[in-house]
Motif scaffolding. Structure first.
Motif, short mmCIF file in Angstrom:
data_model
loop_
_atom_site.label_atom_id
_atom_site.label_comp_id
_atom_site.label_asym_id
_atom_site.label_seq_id
_atom_site.Cartn_x
_atom_site.Cartn_y
_atom_site.Cartn_z
N SER A 148 0.75 -1.14 -0.15
CA SER A 148 -0.03 0.05 0.17
C SER A 148 0.73 1.33 0.05
O SER A 148 0.93 1.87 -1.13
CB SER A 148 -0.78 0.00 1.15
OG SER A 148 -0.25 0.07 2.48
N ALA A 149 1.54 1.41 1.05
CA ALA A 149 2.28 2.50 1.24
C ALA A 149 3.58 2.75 0.15
O ALA A 149 3.76 3.98 -0.29
CB ALA A 149 2.92 2.87 2.70
N ARG A 150 4.12 1.60 0.01
CA ARG A 150 5.35 2.01 -0.83
C ARG A 150 5.18 2.38 -2.21
O ARG A 150 5.76 3.17 -2.62
CB ARG A 150 6.08 0.55 -1.00
CG ARG A 150 7.49 0.73 -1.32
CD ARG A 150 8.10 -0.56 -1.92
NE ARG A 150 8.58 -1.38 -0.43
CZ ARG A 150 9.78 -1.22 0.21
NH1 ARG A 150 10.63 -0.35 -0.21
NH2 ARG A 150 9.85 -1.76 1.29
N PRO A 151 3.99 1.63 -2.94
CA PRO A 151 3.74 2.11 -4.13
C PRO A 151 3.45 3.55 -4.36
O PRO A 151 3.91 4.30 -5.25
CB PRO A 151 2.66 1.10 -4.58
CG PRO A 151 2.75 0.07 -3.81
CD PRO A 151 3.24 0.63 -2.57
N ASN A 152 2.59 4.08 -3.57
CA ASN A 152 2.29 5.36 -3.43
C ASN A 152 3.51 6.48 -3.07
O ASN A 152 3.69 7.42 -3.80
CB ASN A 152 1.20 5.87 -2.44
CG ASN A 152 -0.21 5.25 -2.62
OD1 ASN A 152 -0.79 5.92 -3.62
ND2 ASN A 152 -0.88 4.43 -1.89
N PHE A 153 4.25 5.78 -2.40
CA PHE A 153 5.66 6.75 -2.13
C PHE A 153 6.37 6.67 -3.41
O PHE A 153 7.13 7.83 -3.69
CB PHE A 153 6.29 6.15 -1.08
CG PHE A 153 7.67 6.91 -0.46
CD1 PHE A 153 7.49 7.80 0.32
CD2 PHE A 153 8.83 6.76 -1.18
CE1 PHE A 153 8.64 8.69 0.67
CE2 PHE A 153 9.91 7.36 -0.92
CZ PHE A 153 9.90 8.56 0.04
N GLU A 154 6.57 5.84 -3.97
CA GLU A 154 7.55 5.72 -5.19
C GLU A 154 6.93 6.50 -6.50
O GLU A 154 7.78 7.02 -7.04
CB GLU A 154 7.78 4.16 -5.56
CG GLU A 154 8.52 3.26 -4.69
CD GLU A 154 8.48 1.68 -5.06
OE1 GLU A 154 7.88 1.40 -6.10
OE2 GLU A 154 9.48 1.05 -4.44
N ARG A 155 5.41 6.63 -6.31
CA ARG A 155 5.06 7.77 -7.38
C ARG A 155 5.23 8.86 -7.16
O ARG A 155 4.84 9.75 -7.63
CB ARG A 155 3.44 7.13 -7.58
CG ARG A 155 3.10 5.94 -8.40
CD ARG A 155 1.84 5.89 -8.85
NE ARG A 155 1.00 5.60 -7.63
CZ ARG A 155 0.54 4.42 -7.08
NH1 ARG A 155 0.98 3.50 -7.57
NH2 ARG A 155 -0.12 4.55 -5.95
N GLY A 156 5.69 9.35 -5.77
CA GLY A 156 5.71 10.55 -5.36
C GLY A 156 4.47 11.15 -4.73
O GLY A 156 4.41 12.42 -4.42
N ASP A 157 3.58 10.33 -4.34
CA ASP A 157 2.57 10.79 -3.70
C ASP A 157 2.51 10.41 -2.24
O ASP A 157 2.02 9.59 -1.53
CB ASP A 157 1.12 10.15 -4.32
CG ASP A 157 -0.36 10.66 -3.76
OD1 ASP A 157 -0.17 11.44 -2.90
OD2 ASP A 157 -1.30 10.16 -4.29
N TYR A 158 3.36 11.60 -1.63
CA TYR A 158 3.86 11.08 -0.35
C TYR A 158 2.47 11.39 0.78
O TYR A 158 2.55 10.50 1.81
CB TYR A 158 4.82 12.17 0.38
CG TYR A 158 6.09 12.15 -0.82
CD1 TYR A 158 6.53 10.84 -0.91
CD2 TYR A 158 6.39 13.33 -1.44
CE1 TYR A 158 7.70 11.22 -2.14
CE2 TYR A 158 7.53 13.48 -2.29
CZ TYR A 158 8.06 12.27 -2.67
OH TYR A 158 9.06 12.35 -3.43
N ALA A 159 1.63 12.23 0.66
CA ALA A 159 0.36 12.40 1.47
C ALA A 159 -0.44 10.96 1.56
O ALA A 159 -0.89 10.28 2.55
CB ALA A 159 -0.60 13.35 1.11
N THR A 160 -0.78 10.55 0.29
CA THR A 160 -1.43 9.25 0.29
C THR A 160 -0.80 7.99 0.85
O THR A 160 -1.25 7.08 1.64
CB THR A 160 -1.73 8.84 -1.12
OG1 THR A 160 -2.48 10.00 -1.79
CG2 THR A 160 -2.55 7.59 -1.53
N ALA A 161 0.73 8.18 0.72
CA ALA A 161 1.55 7.09 1.24
C ALA A 161 1.57 6.89 2.71
O ALA A 161 1.35 5.91 3.68
CB ALA A 161 2.89 7.12 0.93
N VAL A 162 1.34 8.35 3.41
CA VAL A 162 1.48 8.57 4.84
C VAL A 162 0.13 8.02 5.24
O VAL A 162 -0.31 7.31 6.29
CB VAL A 162 1.85 9.96 5.25
CG1 VAL A 162 1.39 10.04 6.68
CG2 VAL A 162 3.33 10.17 4.98
#
Length: 266
Positions: A148-162
Motif C-alpha cells: 500500500s504505502a510503498r507504491p504511493n511513495f514511489e510515485r511521489g504521492d507522499y500524502a497518500t503514502a502516509v
C-alpha cells in the motif's frame, strides 16, 4: 583516518572544467560527495554524449585548468591533480550508490557511465531528495506497507503514502483487539493499549504500558487524522519515509500483541 588532499590557499582560485562546467579548486576542495555528485549529474545531463569515464573527466580537467581571470591556461601539477581525482571519485561513488548513473555498453577502455532514468529525473529536478528518501525504504517493510504505502511513495504521492501507512496501523489495531468497525482513531488506540486493554502487555509496568499507548495515540493523532480530514502536502519525502517507518514499527508491535493474545487464549 584518511584525509583527502588539501588545496593550497594560493591555488583555490584555479578553475578546472568538469564535464564542460567550470569549478574552482577551492569549491572542489570544499565539496561533499553529495554536492560533487549533483554537480557531475547536472553536467552529464547537459551534454549530448553516451558515456563518460573517470579518465575523461580528470584528464580534461588536468590539461585545461585556467586561472580565475579565464585567460591564461595551465596544466594542474602533481600536487593539485589528486584533489580533482578525489572529487570525481567521491561524486561518482555517490551517484552509483543511489542508482543515478549506470554503466554503458562502451567499456573497452574502462568503465563508462551514463544517466539512469532516476538520474535524469533527479537532474531535471536538480535534487536527489526523493532518491535519498526512497533509499530509506529499501529495507523490508511490513507486508501491508509493501502493498500500500510503498507504491504511493514511489510515485511521489507522499500524502497518500502516509495516510495509507497509518490507516493500516488503525486497521491492524482494530482487528487485533477484536473491536467493531465503528471504533477508530485516537479513542480506539487509547482503549486498545491502556493498562489492562486487549493489546497491552501485562508483564510491563504501568508506565511502560502507558508509553506504548501514547506512542500509538500520537502517531494516529498527528499523522493519520490530518490526512483523513484535509489535504496535507508533504514537502519533504524524507519526512514521509520516516512516518512510514514509524508505521512499520507500530505494525510490528501490534503483531507481537496479537501473538501474545493468541498464546494467552491457548
Amino acid at each position: 583516518m584518511y584525509a583527502k588532499p588539501k588545496v593550497a590557499q594560493a591555488d583555490r582560485l584555479i578553475e578546472v572544467p568538469i564535464l564542460g562546467e567550470w569549478i574552482s579548486l577551492g569549491d572542489i576542495d570544499d565539496a561533499s560527495p553529495e554536492v560533487g555528485g549533483m554537480f557531475v549529474l547536472s553536467a552529464m545531463a547537459s551534454k549530448e554524449r553516451l558515456g563518460w569515464s573517470a579518465a575523461d573527466i580528470v584528464g580534461t580537467a588536468r590539461a585545461r585548468a585556467r586561472m580565475h581571470d579565464g585567460h591564461s591556461t595551465r596544466a594542474l601539477t602533481s600536487l593539485q591533480t589528486p584533489t580533482v581525482e578525489q572529487f570525481v571519485a567521491d561524486a561518482v561513488g555517490w551517484l552509483l550508490a543511489r542508482g543515478l548513473i549506470g554503466p554503458t555498453a562502451e567499456a573497452q577502455y574502462g568503465p563508462h557511465w551514463m544517466l539512469t532514468s532516476d538520474g535524469r529525473a533527479a537532474a531535471e529536478l536538480s535534487s536527489a531528495t526523493h532518491i535519498e528518501a526512497a533509499m530509506r525504504l529499501h529495507a523490508d517493510l511490513h507486508p501491508v506497507l509493501n502493498a500500500s504505502a510503498r507504491p504511493n511513495f514511489e510515485r511521489g504521492d507522499y500524502a497518500t503514502a502516509v495516510f495509507s501507512a497509518t490507516q493500516q496501523v488503525e486497521i491492524a489495531v482494530r482487528e487485533a483487539a477484536g473491536f467493531e468497525k465503528r471504533q477508530l482513531g485516537v479513542p480506539m488506540m487509547r482503549d486498545a493499549f491502556k493498562p489492562g486493554g486487549p493489546l497491552s502487555d501485562a508483564d510491563e509496568v504501568v508506565s511502560e504500558q502507558e508509553a506504548v499507548r501514547d506512542l500509538f495515540v500520537g502517531a494516529i493523532g498527528a499523522f493519520k487524522n490530518p490526512t483523513s480530514h484535509r489535504a496535507v502536502e508533504f514537502d519533504s519525502p524524507v519526512e514521509a519515509a520516516s512516518i512510514i517507518h514509524l508505521a512499520d514499527l507500530l505494525l510490528r508491535i501490534v503483531d507481537r500483541a496479537k501473538a501474545r493474545r493468541a498464546t494467552e487464549a491457548a
